[in-house]
Design a protein around this motif. Structure first.
Motif, PDB file in Angstrom:
ATOM      1  N   HIS A   5       0.923  -1.275  -0.034  1.00 18.84           N
ATOM      2  CA  HIS A   5      -0.168   0.120   0.076  1.00 18.84           C
ATOM      3  C   HIS A   5       0.999   1.133   0.084  1.00 18.84           C
ATOM      4  O   HIS A   5       0.745   2.257  -0.665  1.00 18.84           O
ATOM      5  N   GLU A  24      -3.745  11.766   2.989  1.00 20.04           N
ATOM      6  CA  GLU A  24      -4.686  12.130   2.007  1.00 20.04           C
ATOM      7  C   GLU A  24      -4.909  11.175   0.930  1.00 20.04           C
ATOM      8  O   GLU A  24      -5.703  10.475   0.593  1.00 20.04           O
ATOM      9  N   ARG A  25      -3.720  10.841   0.243  1.00 26.51           N
ATOM     10  CA  ARG A  25      -3.559  10.057  -1.133  1.00 26.51           C
ATOM     11  C   ARG A  25      -4.071   8.553  -0.319  1.00 26.51           C
ATOM     12  O   ARG A  25      -4.683   7.880  -1.231  1.00 26.51           O
ATOM     13  N   MET A  27      -5.846   7.616   2.054  1.00 26.24           N
ATOM     14  CA  MET A  27      -7.328   7.672   2.308  1.00 26.24           C
ATOM     15  C   MET A  27      -7.910   7.354   0.842  1.00 26.24           C
ATOM     16  O   MET A  27      -8.958   6.656   1.057  1.00 26.24           O
ATOM     17  N   SER A  28      -7.597   8.201   0.116  1.00 28.56           N
ATOM     18  CA  SER A  28      -8.182   8.131  -1.034  1.00 28.56           C
ATOM     19  C   SER A  28      -8.041   6.882  -1.844  1.00 28.56           C
ATOM     20  O   SER A  28      -9.156   6.186  -2.392  1.00 28.56           O
ATOM     21  N   TYR A  30      -7.045   3.887  -0.525  1.00 27.16           N
ATOM     22  CA  TYR A  30      -7.274   2.736   0.204  1.00 27.16           C
ATOM     23  C   TYR A  30      -8.316   2.964   1.222  1.00 27.16           C
ATOM     24  O   TYR A  30      -7.887   2.710   2.446  1.00 27.16           O
ATOM     25  N   GLU A  31      -9.378   3.679   0.938  1.00 27.61           N
ATOM     26  CA  GLU A  31     -10.367   3.861   2.083  1.00 27.61           C
ATOM     27  C   GLU A  31     -10.525   2.802   3.069  1.00 27.61           C
ATOM     28  O   GLU A  31     -10.819   3.179   4.357  1.00 27.61           O
ATOM     29  N   SER A  32     -11.121   1.761   2.504  1.00 29.06           N
ATOM     30  CA  SER A  32     -11.501   0.799   3.606  1.00 29.06           C
ATOM     31  C   SER A  32     -10.432   0.274   4.199  1.00 29.06           C
ATOM     32  O   SER A  32     -10.515   0.045   5.550  1.00 29.06           O
ATOM     33  N   TYR A  34      -7.879   2.145   5.437  1.00 31.91           N
ATOM     34  CA  TYR A  34      -7.740   3.132   6.311  1.00 31.91           C
ATOM     35  C   TYR A  34      -8.559   3.403   7.280  1.00 31.91           C
ATOM     36  O   TYR A  34      -8.527   3.506   8.363  1.00 31.91           O
ATOM     37  N   VAL A  35      -9.931   3.148   7.160  1.00 31.16           N
ATOM     38  CA  VAL A  35     -11.103   3.175   8.043  1.00 31.16           C
ATOM     39  C   VAL A  35     -10.922   2.120   8.977  1.00 31.16           C
ATOM     40  O   VAL A  35     -11.333   2.123  10.186  1.00 31.16           O
TER      41      VAL A  35
END
Length: 92
Positions: A5, A24-25, A27-28, A30-32, A34-35
């Motif tokens: 990642h 920020e990148r 999160m954009s 690999y949103e799941s 990150y969450v």
């Protein structure tokens, strides 16, 4: 979060970038992921800060493997819009 990642995000970054821009990148892209990581800190006093510090530590500890190096501390807005200082990185 896996090394792959981090490598994929770094490949998308410009030659110099901040930890905030990296996050920020990440999160954009690999949103799941990150969450999922963030939810692990739900009991922490500052879950975002805790996770972001972990991401920054990973970058620092694995900089050589990731092909980056720290350059300087710079002012930058975090994801909450607050102006703080963070690490700037250079690709090797």
């Amino acid at each position: 979060m896996q090394k792959e990642h981090f490598e994929t995000v770094i490949a998308q970054m410009p030659l110099t970038f901040t930890s905030h821009a990296f996050i920020e990148r990440f999160m954009s892209m690999y949103e799941s992921v990150y969450v999922g990581q963030l939810s692990g800190y739900s009991d922490a006093k500052a879950p975002f800060r805790t996770l972001h510090a972990q991401i920054g530590r990973y970058l620092a500890l694995h900089a050589d493997e990731l092909g980056i190096r720290p350059s300087r501390r710079v002012p930058s807005k975090n994801i909450k819009g607050n102006e703080t200082y963070c690490q700037e990185w250079e690709k090797l």
